[in-house]
Design an enzyme around this catalytic site. Structure first.
Site, PDB file in Angstrom:
ATOM      1  N   SER A  67      -5.531  -2.443   2.236  1.00  0.00           N
ATOM      2  CA  SER A  67      -6.753  -1.041   2.296  1.00  0.00           C
ATOM      3  C   SER A  67      -6.659  -0.185   1.598  1.00  0.00           C
ATOM      4  O   SER A  67      -6.948   0.750   1.719  1.00  0.00           O
ATOM      5  CB  SER A  67      -7.598  -1.732   3.424  1.00  0.00           C
ATOM      6  OG  SER A  67      -8.002  -2.589   3.430  1.00  0.00           O
ATOM      7  N   LYS A  70      -8.383   2.012  -0.642  1.00  0.00           N
ATOM      8  CA  LYS A  70      -9.629   2.665  -0.917  1.00  0.00           C
ATOM      9  C   LYS A  70      -9.610   4.183  -1.066  1.00  0.00           C
ATOM     10  O   LYS A  70     -10.501   4.815  -0.425  1.00  0.00           O
ATOM     11  CB  LYS A  70      -9.918   2.234   0.554  1.00  0.00           C
ATOM     12  CG  LYS A  70     -10.840   0.647   0.492  1.00  0.00           C
ATOM     13  CD  LYS A  70     -11.778   0.527   1.898  1.00  0.00           C
ATOM     14  CE  LYS A  70     -11.368  -1.223   1.728  1.00  0.00           C
ATOM     15  NZ  LYS A  70     -10.629  -2.687   2.159  1.00  0.00           N
ATOM     16  N   SER A 127     -12.903   0.017   7.161  1.00  0.00           N
ATOM     17  CA  SER A 127     -12.146  -0.341   6.133  1.00  0.00           C
ATOM     18  C   SER A 127     -12.542  -1.878   5.602  1.00  0.00           C
ATOM     19  O   SER A 127     -11.914  -2.755   5.227  1.00  0.00           O
ATOM     20  CB  SER A 127     -10.533  -0.864   6.066  1.00  0.00           C
ATOM     21  OG  SER A 127      -9.698  -1.052   4.715  1.00  0.00           O
TER      22      SER A 127
END
Length: 393
Positions: A67, A70, A127
């Site tokens: 993640s 991101k 997240s």
């Protein structure tokens, strides 16, 4: 006599003990900062203002980022808002594709509407994969188009070893980046949009789910525990999957220096935070930033040919910084180069010169000097008045 011998022996013994310590201290001083090793396959420490890397360990090894992907998704959302293509209060409708994202999520339902602001908050703090994909679709029309934009932006930033396949970071063939590239995109985000730190440092918050069944509150807890554990933390993003293991891009500031510590592939969540804190401590303890003129500083004037005013102020467009070891007292040397003149009309922000910086005789970088304000072209009356003033003077 015996007391004298005992005193001499004690002195000799003390010298034998202290000499190696003194020698080690002198050797450390000669070598500079102590060596650093990180308990993770890949790691980087970057100074944010200059982009200079002060520590690296397998920095260009391609790895799954989970993640931490991101960071790029967040950057593109901020850029879309700043360009006026979307707004913070725009309503985003959740697609079936977004609602079906696995992994970390905020449990959006198909057809549910959320603002861009709340979805990005869910991405940064908790997240949420579903929130990330919903935003990607809203910005570009589809996740596939958004991924193309992610890869294009990565190329523009010089992220030579990065390939994105989705907007949220789930493991996928061909989805990879490096510790160095993560530091690059993290730097772009926090320097161009420093307001992201306000969201990235929120410990707990909520969003409201609005569905056909009514409204319900959903709690958000920051996945980045450094927000609570490490003094000066400003962000930024965690990530973990089976392939990527435990990853982190951690940003923190002490005094006038901000650092980015990237850890990839740690064996546990505790290790990634522990190693990030160790890296940040190392950077703050051993290095400092020597700054040039701050952005917006006026450093001279440039004559304006046939302008309503005779001169325009030349100001620094972007600052320059140089990272050096603590204890080094050298300063940046600046050479200011201004245009001899510039013809009217002059737009605010037009280039009127540059500053060249050197440090200990080596070129560090250049920064542009720009016009502080616009200057209109002078008319006949303006020019006649100027001639009369000069004549009478």
């Amino acid at each position: 006599m015996k007391k004298g011998i005992i005193k001499i022996a004690a002195f000799v013994l003390a010298m034998l003990i202290l000499s190696p310590i003194t020698a080690r201290a002198e050797e450390t001083e000669r070598r500079g900062p102590l060596a650093l090793t990180v308990d993770a396959p890949a790691a980087v420490i970057m100074e944010a203002s200059s982009g200079e890397i002060i520590f690296e360990q397998n920095a260009t090894e391609r790895r799954a980022p989970a993640s931490v992907t991101k960071v790029m998704t967040t950057l593109l959302v901020y850029e879309a808002v700043s360009q006026g293509r979307i707004g913070w209060d725009d309503m985003v409708t959740t697609s079936e594709n977004a609602a079906g994202m696995g992994g970390s999520q905020i449990y959006l339902e198909v057809g549910e509407k959320q603002t861009v602001r709340d979805l990005l908050k869910a991405v940064i703090i908790s997240s949420g994969n579903d929130a990330a994909v919903a935003l990607a679709e809203f910005v570009s029309g589809s996740e596939e188009s958004f991924v193309d934009l992610m890869n294009k932006r990565a190329q523009e930033l010089g992220m030579a070893d990065t390939s994105f396949r989705n907007a949220c970071g789930l493991d996928a063939q061909g989805h990879f980046t490096t510790a160095k590239d993560i530091a690059i995109m993290s730097r772009e985000l926090i320097t161009k949009f420093p307001e992201v730190k306000e969201v990235a440092t929120i410990w707990m918050d909520t969003i409201i789910h609005k569905t056909a069944r009514g409204e319900s509150e959903f709690g958000l807890t920051n996945t980045n525990k450094l927000v609570r554990w490490y003094d000066g933390t400003t962000g930024l993003k965690t990530g973990s999957t089976g392939e990527a293991k435990y990853c982190l891009s951690a940003t923190a500031v002490r005094g006038d220096m901000e650092l980015i510590a990237v850890v990839l592939g740690a064996d546990s969540t505790a290790i990634r935070f522990q190693e990030a804190m160790k890296m940040l401590d190392y950077g703050f303890a051993n290095f400092k930033v020597v700054h040039g003129e701050l952005a917006g500083t006026v450093v001279g004037q440039v004559p304006v040919a046939k302008g309503k005013i005779a001169f325009v102020d030349a100001m620094v467009a972007e600052p320059i910084g140089n990272v050096t070891e603590k204890g080094n007292n050298s300063e940046l040397e600046a050479q200011i180069i201004l245009f001899e003149s510039i013809p009217a009309p002059v737009e605010a922000g037009a280039v009127v010169g540059e500053i060249i910086y050197t440090y200990e005789g080596e070129l560090i970088g250049k920064t542009t000097l720009v016009a502080e304000e616009a200057v209109e072209k002078a008319g006949f009356v303006d020019m006649a008045g100027r001639v009369l003033r000069i004549w009478f003077r």
